[in-house]
Design a protein around this motif. Structure first.
Motif, PDB file in Angstrom:
ATOM      1  N   ASP A  51       3.514   1.998   5.850  1.00 58.82           N
ATOM      2  CA  ASP A  51       2.745   1.113   4.986  1.00 58.82           C
ATOM      3  C   ASP A  51       3.349  -0.282   5.057  1.00 58.82           C
ATOM      4  OD1 ASP A  51       0.975   0.160   3.184  1.00 58.82           O
ATOM      5  OD2 ASP A  51       1.844   1.150   1.440  1.00 58.82           O
ATOM      6  N   VAL A  52       2.622  -1.204   5.682  1.00 58.49           N
ATOM      7  CA  VAL A  52       3.147  -2.547   5.880  1.00 58.49           C
ATOM      8  C   VAL A  52       2.558  -3.545   4.875  1.00 58.49           C
ATOM      9  CG1 VAL A  52       3.703  -2.277   8.309  1.00 58.49           C
ATOM     10  CG2 VAL A  52       1.404  -2.988   7.645  1.00 58.49           C
ATOM     11  N   GLN A  53       1.980  -3.065   3.809  1.00 54.99           N
ATOM     12  CA  GLN A  53       1.443  -3.952   2.795  1.00 54.99           C
ATOM     13  C   GLN A  53       2.581  -4.635   2.048  1.00 54.99           C
ATOM     14  OE1 GLN A  53      -1.105  -1.722   0.260  1.00 54.99           O
ATOM     15  NE2 GLN A  53      -2.551  -1.225   1.875  1.00 54.99           N
ATOM     16  N   VAL A  54       2.353  -5.875   1.692  1.00 54.37           N
ATOM     17  CA  VAL A  54       3.346  -6.632   0.944  1.00 54.37           C
ATOM     18  C   VAL A  54       2.940  -6.581  -0.528  1.00 54.37           C
ATOM     19  CG1 VAL A  54       4.421  -8.886   0.619  1.00 54.37           C
ATOM     20  CG2 VAL A  54       3.799  -8.117   2.910  1.00 54.37           C
ATOM     21  N   PRO A  65       8.959  -9.475  -0.673  1.00 55.44           N
ATOM     22  CA  PRO A  65       9.250  -8.865   0.629  1.00 55.44           C
ATOM     23  C   PRO A  65       9.960  -7.517   0.475  1.00 55.44           C
ATOM     24  CG  PRO A  65      10.711 -10.727   0.225  1.00 55.44           C
ATOM     25  CD  PRO A  65       9.743 -10.680  -0.912  1.00 55.44           C
ATOM     26  N   VAL A  66       9.481  -6.533   1.234  1.00 55.04           N
ATOM     27  CA  VAL A  66      10.064  -5.188   1.210  1.00 55.04           C
ATOM     28  C   VAL A  66      10.552  -4.879   2.608  1.00 55.04           C
ATOM     29  CG1 VAL A  66       9.607  -2.756   0.775  1.00 55.04           C
ATOM     30  CG2 VAL A  66       8.490  -4.482  -0.620  1.00 55.04           C
ATOM     31  N   VAL A  76       9.967  -4.290  -6.318  1.00 57.82           N
ATOM     32  CA  VAL A  76       9.238  -5.131  -7.265  1.00 57.82           C
ATOM     33  C   VAL A  76       9.937  -5.109  -8.628  1.00 57.82           C
ATOM     34  CG1 VAL A  76       7.061  -5.415  -8.521  1.00 57.82           C
ATOM     35  CG2 VAL A  76       7.029  -4.962  -6.079  1.00 57.82           C
ATOM     36  N   GLY A  77      10.433  -3.948  -9.034  1.00 56.81           N
ATOM     37  CA  GLY A  77      11.182  -3.851 -10.295  1.00 56.81           C
ATOM     38  C   GLY A  77      12.436  -4.713 -10.282  1.00 56.81           C
ATOM     39  N   GLU A  78      13.152  -4.710  -9.164  1.00 51.99           N
ATOM     40  CA  GLU A  78      14.348  -5.557  -9.041  1.00 51.99           C
ATOM     41  C   GLU A  78      13.971  -7.045  -9.046  1.00 51.99           C
ATOM     42  OE1 GLU A  78      16.309  -4.240  -5.515  1.00 51.99           O
ATOM     43  OE2 GLU A  78      17.033  -2.393  -6.447  1.00 51.99           O
TER      44      GLU A  78
END
Length: 197
Positions: A51-54, A65-66, A76-78
């Motif tokens: 899954d390359v969704q941002v 960015p992940v 996202v929590g961090e």
């Protein structure tokens, strides 16, 4: 004739079907049949690698960015805990357009641009003579500017009164002239031109 090495069994525990053209999952590297080759069908535990969704932060609407192998929810929590720029009490700026006149620090909600130099000015310095505009092709004289300012600032001022008095005098003079022409024409009706009365 048998080919014992031909085909593979589906890696899905509930299927185990022998498939002669198996599909290999890109994420978990296991073989699956045509019914279970998608990540959703075999509930792939490594689907997040494909899954390359941002993900987007729900508070500040910025992309987060992940890196490969990280769980998007955790990242996202961090971001929300550390780097998020969202401040609930912060208001957006309304007065954005700062006056270009040197020394003036006023700001306006809407841009007030000078027609001659295209600079952005506050209401007080919007006229070319107020900000000493040197780009104009036909500058207004100081007297004309003073008259415009006086009529703009106080419509019932001295300039307005003078203008009204002048118009009234002009109207009286015109009426007096017309009355004299009419009297002249009535006294000598034969010598009066046809369009005068």
């Amino acid at each position: 004739m048998e080919f014992p090495d031909l085909g593979k069994h589906c890696s899905e525990k509930t299927c185990k079907q022998l498939d002669f053209l198996p599909f290999k999952c890109d994420a978990c590297k296991q073989d699956f049949c045509k019914d279970h080759f998608t990540c959703a069908a075999h509930k792939c535990p490594f689907a997040f690698k494909k899954d390359v969704q941002v993900p987007v932060c729900p508070l500040c609407n910025n992309p987060v960015p992940v890196k490969k192998g990280e769980l998007p929810d955790v990242v996202v929590g961090e971001h929300i805990d550390r780097d998020c720029n969202y401040l609930p009490g912060k208001k957006e700026k309304i007065f954005m357009y700062r006056c270009s006149k040197e020394g003036c620090k006023k700001k306006e909600m809407l841009q007030v641009a000078c027609d001659q130099c295209r600079g952005s000015f506050c209401i007080q310095h919007r006229h070319p003579l107020d900000h000493s505009c040197k780009h104009g092709s036909r500058p207004i004289s100081v007297a004309g500017y003073a008259a415009a300012r006086a009529s703009e600032s106080e419509p019932s001022g001295a300039l307005h009164r003078l203008s009204t008095i002048w118009r009234a005098q002009r109207l009286r003079y015109w009426c007096k002239q017309r009355a004299q022409v009419w009297l002249l024409c009535t006294s000598r009706s034969s010598s009066c031109p046809s369009g005068e009365h």
